[in-house]
Design a protein around this motif. Structure first.
Motif, PDB file in Angstrom:
ATOM      1  N   VAL A 104       0.940  -1.121  -0.313  1.00  6.93           N
ATOM      2  CA  VAL A 104      -0.173  -0.300   0.106  1.00  6.93           C
ATOM      3  C   VAL A 104       0.658   1.573  -0.240  1.00  6.93           C
ATOM      4  CG1 VAL A 104      -1.643   1.527   1.149  1.00  6.93           C
ATOM      5  CG2 VAL A 104      -1.781  -1.257   0.893  1.00  6.93           C
ATOM      6  N   GLN A 105       0.528   2.377  -1.044  1.00 10.98           N
ATOM      7  CA  GLN A 105       1.397   3.012  -1.338  1.00 10.98           C
ATOM      8  C   GLN A 105       1.341   4.594  -0.091  1.00 10.98           C
ATOM      9  OE1 GLN A 105       4.261   3.386  -3.240  1.00 10.98           O
ATOM     10  NE2 GLN A 105       3.447   0.769  -3.187  1.00 10.98           N
ATOM     11  N   PRO A 106       1.868   5.308   0.206  1.00 10.43           N
ATOM     12  CA  PRO A 106       1.959   6.434   0.664  1.00 10.43           C
ATOM     13  C   PRO A 106       0.779   7.336   0.147  1.00 10.43           C
ATOM     14  CG  PRO A 106       4.417   6.365   0.946  1.00 10.43           C
ATOM     15  CD  PRO A 106       3.510   5.038  -0.379  1.00 10.43           C
ATOM     16  N   SER A 107       0.460   6.831  -1.185  1.00 13.41           N
ATOM     17  CA  SER A 107      -1.224   8.152  -1.633  1.00 13.41           C
ATOM     18  C   SER A 107      -2.006   7.735  -0.820  1.00 13.41           C
ATOM     19  CB  SER A 107      -0.274   7.864  -2.771  1.00 13.41           C
ATOM     20  OG  SER A 107      -0.166   6.913  -3.577  1.00 13.41           O
ATOM     21  N   VAL A 108      -2.268   6.217  -0.611  1.00 10.01           N
ATOM     22  CA  VAL A 108      -3.080   5.840  -0.254  1.00 10.01           C
ATOM     23  C   VAL A 108      -3.914   6.557   1.790  1.00 10.01           C
ATOM     24  CG1 VAL A 108      -4.947   4.234   0.519  1.00 10.01           C
ATOM     25  CG2 VAL A 108      -3.139   3.975  -1.255  1.00 10.01           C
ATOM     26  N   PRO A 111      -4.586   7.879   5.071  1.00 11.68           N
ATOM     27  CA  PRO A 111      -4.954   6.507   6.211  1.00 11.68           C
ATOM     28  C   PRO A 111      -6.284   6.347   6.676  1.00 11.68           C
ATOM     29  CG  PRO A 111      -3.147   8.337   6.135  1.00 11.68           C
ATOM     30  CD  PRO A 111      -4.278   9.009   5.390  1.00 11.68           C
ATOM     31  N   GLU A 112      -7.319   7.087   6.453  1.00 15.35           N
ATOM     32  CA  GLU A 112      -8.684   6.652   7.329  1.00 15.35           C
ATOM     33  C   GLU A 112      -8.852   5.604   5.963  1.00 15.35           C
ATOM     34  OE1 GLU A 112      -8.622   9.929   4.551  1.00 15.35           O
ATOM     35  OE2 GLU A 112      -7.400   9.847   5.628  1.00 15.35           O
ATOM     36  N   ALA A 113      -8.569   5.842   4.727  1.00 15.76           N
ATOM     37  CA  ALA A 113      -8.510   4.915   3.532  1.00 15.76           C
ATOM     38  C   ALA A 113      -8.412   3.406   3.986  1.00 15.76           C
ATOM     39  CB  ALA A 113      -8.304   4.861   1.708  1.00 15.76           C
ATOM     40  N   ARG A 114      -7.004   3.428   4.130  1.00 21.74           N
ATOM     41  CA  ARG A 114      -5.958   2.469   4.828  1.00 21.74           C
ATOM     42  C   ARG A 114      -6.222   1.370   5.655  1.00 21.74           C
ATOM     43  NH1 ARG A 114       0.613   4.461   4.801  1.00 21.74           N
ATOM     44  NH2 ARG A 114      -0.433   5.034   2.857  1.00 21.74           N
ATOM     45  N   GLY A 115      -7.199   2.220   7.031  1.00 23.07           N
ATOM     46  CA  GLY A 115      -7.667   1.676   7.846  1.00 23.07           C
ATOM     47  C   GLY A 115      -8.777   0.851   7.541  1.00 23.07           C
ATOM     48  N   ARG A 116      -8.913   0.663   6.667  1.00 22.78           N
ATOM     49  CA  ARG A 116     -10.689   0.512   6.211  1.00 22.78           C
ATOM     50  C   ARG A 116     -10.274  -1.718   5.168  1.00 22.78           C
ATOM     51  NH1 ARG A 116     -12.983   4.609   4.093  1.00 22.78           N
ATOM     52  NH2 ARG A 116     -11.794   3.856   2.135  1.00 22.78           N
ATOM     53  N   LEU A 117      -8.487  -1.537   5.620  1.00 18.74           N
ATOM     54  CA  LEU A 117      -8.206  -2.481   4.202  1.00 18.74           C
ATOM     55  C   LEU A 117      -8.015  -4.156   4.435  1.00 18.74           C
ATOM     56  CD1 LEU A 117      -5.410  -0.500   1.814  1.00 18.74           C
ATOM     57  CD2 LEU A 117      -7.980  -0.864   1.487  1.00 18.74           C
ATOM     58  N   GLY A 118      -8.941  -4.639   4.537  1.00 21.31           N
ATOM     59  CA  GLY A 118      -8.801  -6.221   5.126  1.00 21.31           C
ATOM     60  C   GLY A 118     -10.252  -6.577   5.746  1.00 21.31           C
ATOM     61  N   TYR A 119     -10.685  -5.429   6.338  1.00 23.42           N
ATOM     62  CA  TYR A 119     -11.987  -6.144   7.394  1.00 23.42           C
ATOM     63  C   TYR A 119     -13.366  -6.962   6.647  1.00 23.42           C
ATOM     64  CZ  TYR A 119     -15.855  -5.391   9.968  1.00 23.42           C
ATOM     65  OH  TYR A 119     -16.614  -5.626  10.776  1.00 23.42           O
ATOM     66  N   GLY A 120     -12.385  -7.883   7.343  1.00 26.55           N
ATOM     67  CA  GLY A 120     -13.483  -9.420   6.637  1.00 26.55           C
ATOM     68  C   GLY A 120     -13.292  -9.624   5.686  1.00 26.55           C
ATOM     69  N   GLY A 139      -2.524  -3.442  -9.026  1.00 30.23           N
ATOM     70  CA  GLY A 139      -2.502  -4.158 -10.218  1.00 30.23           C
ATOM     71  C   GLY A 139      -2.594  -5.446  -9.986  1.00 30.23           C
ATOM     72  N   TYR A 140      -2.053  -6.571 -10.357  1.00 33.60           N
ATOM     73  CA  TYR A 140      -1.350  -8.117 -10.134  1.00 33.60           C
ATOM     74  C   TYR A 140       0.248  -7.704  -9.626  1.00 33.60           C
ATOM     75  CZ  TYR A 140      -6.625  -8.469 -10.649  1.00 33.60           C
ATOM     76  OH  TYR A 140      -7.208  -8.827 -10.721  1.00 33.60           O
ATOM     77  N   ALA A 141       0.455  -6.282  -9.930  1.00 36.06           N
ATOM     78  CA  ALA A 141       2.385  -6.485  -8.747  1.00 36.06           C
ATOM     79  C   ALA A 141       1.979  -6.491  -7.535  1.00 36.06           C
ATOM     80  CB  ALA A 141       2.841  -5.439  -9.639  1.00 36.06           C
ATOM     81  N   GLN A 142       0.123  -6.392  -6.621  1.00 28.89           N
ATOM     82  CA  GLN A 142      -0.168  -6.480  -5.807  1.00 28.89           C
ATOM     83  C   GLN A 142       0.636  -4.550  -5.337  1.00 28.89           C
ATOM     84  OE1 GLN A 142      -2.260  -8.816  -5.538  1.00 28.89           O
ATOM     85  NE2 GLN A 142      -1.504  -9.488  -3.682  1.00 28.89           N
ATOM     86  N   ARG A 143       0.087  -4.059  -5.801  1.00 23.07           N
ATOM     87  CA  ARG A 143       0.529  -2.614  -5.304  1.00 23.07           C
ATOM     88  C   ARG A 143      -0.587  -1.706  -5.310  1.00 23.07           C
ATOM     89  NH1 ARG A 143       4.866   0.908  -5.987  1.00 23.07           N
ATOM     90  NH2 ARG A 143       4.652   2.966  -6.674  1.00 23.07           N
ATOM     91  N   MET A 144      -1.060  -1.197  -4.445  1.00 17.00           N
ATOM     92  CA  MET A 144      -2.153  -0.026  -4.473  1.00 17.00           C
ATOM     93  C   MET A 144      -1.851   1.341  -4.320  1.00 17.00           C
ATOM     94  SD  MET A 144      -6.004  -0.434  -2.153  1.00 17.00           S
ATOM     95  CE  MET A 144      -6.203  -1.293  -2.771  1.00 17.00           C
ATOM     96  N   GLU A 145      -1.930   2.106  -5.243  1.00 12.51           N
ATOM     97  CA  GLU A 145      -2.056   3.555  -4.457  1.00 12.51           C
ATOM     98  C   GLU A 145      -3.284   4.271  -5.546  1.00 12.51           C
ATOM     99  OE1 GLU A 145       1.418   4.460  -8.042  1.00 12.51           O
ATOM    100  OE2 GLU A 145       1.033   3.072  -9.055  1.00 12.51           O
TER     101      GLU A 145
END
Length: 404
Positions: A37-41, A43-52, A231-237
């Motif tokens: 997860v890149q710094p451009s994401v 914090p409020e969006a980053r905190g939700r990632l992975g829930y559930g 992308g499927y290089a497992q990078r979110m920005e």
């Protein structure tokens, strides 16, 4: 006047096979596994990632015994039709909306695959491309996507309703999908109701997945200035829309690799997404407020991506996906409070806007042109009124099909 009928049709299909008798003890891989997860994401969006996203697959079994021996096979369908639209729904395969035909224009609005060919992309392995898929409860393609749903007719205030429903066994929640075309309307309406019958909060997931034809002149439009690129290089920005680097990422054929683009809609913005060709015509998906997420998925033009398109569409044809969901991305669920009931209405139909604006360099004017056309064809107030009138509690009539 709108009609609803049930029929059996033959579609070229592979054999699906029975569920695997061996229990899938390992949970599906989390969509956030090893994601950078890149710094451009923010914090409020980053905190939700992975829930559930760590739900097990049991008590479902894998569907991994399908083959590639394609021949005409019978499928049960429900056909909703008025003077403008004809919708065909595969009630035996997850309620997949297989076709949405615009009678006035004489054209198919969706990507109607010529073949039903499962491949290993679903939560339970088997998944097939084309039409509109309804994904509920568990991240990924629904565990019901290759199973029959309960199906019945409801006499609605705007004509006959096709009611589909099932019980999702991992979260232990019922879900309901009502489909109807109001008389004289150019839009198929989908009313969704989810319930949490438990005395504790649960993670909830919903994404409506439309496959639409891909071509060099097809542009995806949504009212957003930024998107989360995955992308499927497992990078979110977080990236700007529409141009990233020197590529206009709203044209799927200009992307080299398979990728997700989750659009960040501003607060208060009417939620919609559309796919329009060079002539300014295409299909639009709009909804009431709860379904606020929007996404484009493109396979890209790499050799591997082309191979996937060929596997999923062996008779030819290419597609991209436009989607709508409860959350901003598909790497998260939404907390559903104990005892909560959520409902919304979606609408799918033809859209036409000035092609010069749609494909022009002014992104703001491009999306504004589509939104003006949408508001003229289907005002937001009309969708909200449809939700207020939706007879979610009205008992269904005689069963047309038993669910799995």
């Amino acid at each position: 006047m709108t009609t609803l009928r049930f029929a059996t049709v033959e579609l070229v299909s592979a054999w699906l096979g029975p569920p695997n008798p061996l229990p899938p003890l390992a949970p599906p891989a989390s969509p956030m596994a090893a994601v950078e997860v890149q710094p451009s994401v923010p914090p409020e969006a980053r905190g939700r990632l992975g829930y559930g996203c760590d739900a097990p697959l049991l008590p479902y079994g894998l569907l991994d015994d399908y083959d590639r021996e394609r021949r005409p096979r019978p499928h049960r369908v429900a056909i909703l039709e008025n003077q403008h639209l004809r919708a065909e729904v595969l009630i035996g395969l997850g309620g997949r909306l297989w076709s949405l035909f615009d009678k006035a224009a004489g054209r198919e609005l969706l990507y109607r695959n010529a073949v039903v060919q499962p491949c290993n992309l679903g939560t339970r392995n088997a998944w097939f491309a084309g039409g509109v898929e309804w994904n509920v409860s568990l991240p990924g393609h629904s565990p019901h996507t290759c199973e029959p749903l309960y199906a019945a007719t409801v006499d609605g205030p705007a004509g006959p309703i096709l009611r589909l429903w099932a019980f999702e066994r991992v979260r232990a929640v019922p879900w309901q999908l009502d489909l109807w075309i109001p008389d004289s309307s150019r839009f198929l309406h989908a009313g969704v109701r989810l319930r949490n019958p438990h005395d504790a909060e649960i993670p909830m997931y919903w994404w409506t997945n439309l496959a639409v034809p891909e071509a060099p002149d097809v542009r995806t439009l949504a009212p957003a200035l930024h998107a989360y690129s995955f992308g499927y290089a497992q990078r979110m920005e977080r990236v700007p829309v529409p141009v990233v680097g020197d590529v206009d990422a709203t044209y799927a054929t200009r992307l080299s690799e398979a990728s997700d683009w989750f659009y960040e809609l501003p607060a208060g913005q009417r939620p919609w997404i559309a796919s329009l060709g060079g002539d300014g015509r295409g299909v639009v998906h709009a909804s009431t407020w709860r379904l606020s997420g929007r996404k484009m998925f493109a396979w890209g033009t790499s050799v591997g991506a082309s191979q996937w398109q060929t596997l999923l569409s062996p008779a030819g044809g290419r597609y991209l996906e436009i989607q709508a969901g409860l959350a901003t991305t598909q790497a998260e669920c939404v907390p559903m409070p104990a005892g909560a009931e959520w409902s919304w209405v979606e609408a799918l139909g033809p859209i036409e806007a000035d092609p010069g604006a749609v494909h022009g360099s002014d992104w703001g004017e491009a999306t504004a042109a589509v939104e003006r056309a949408l508001e003229a064809a289907l005002p937001m107030a009309a969708l909200e009124a449809a939700l207020a009138r939706a007879p979610f509690d009205q008992p269904p009539g005689e069963l047309a099909q038993l669910g799995a």
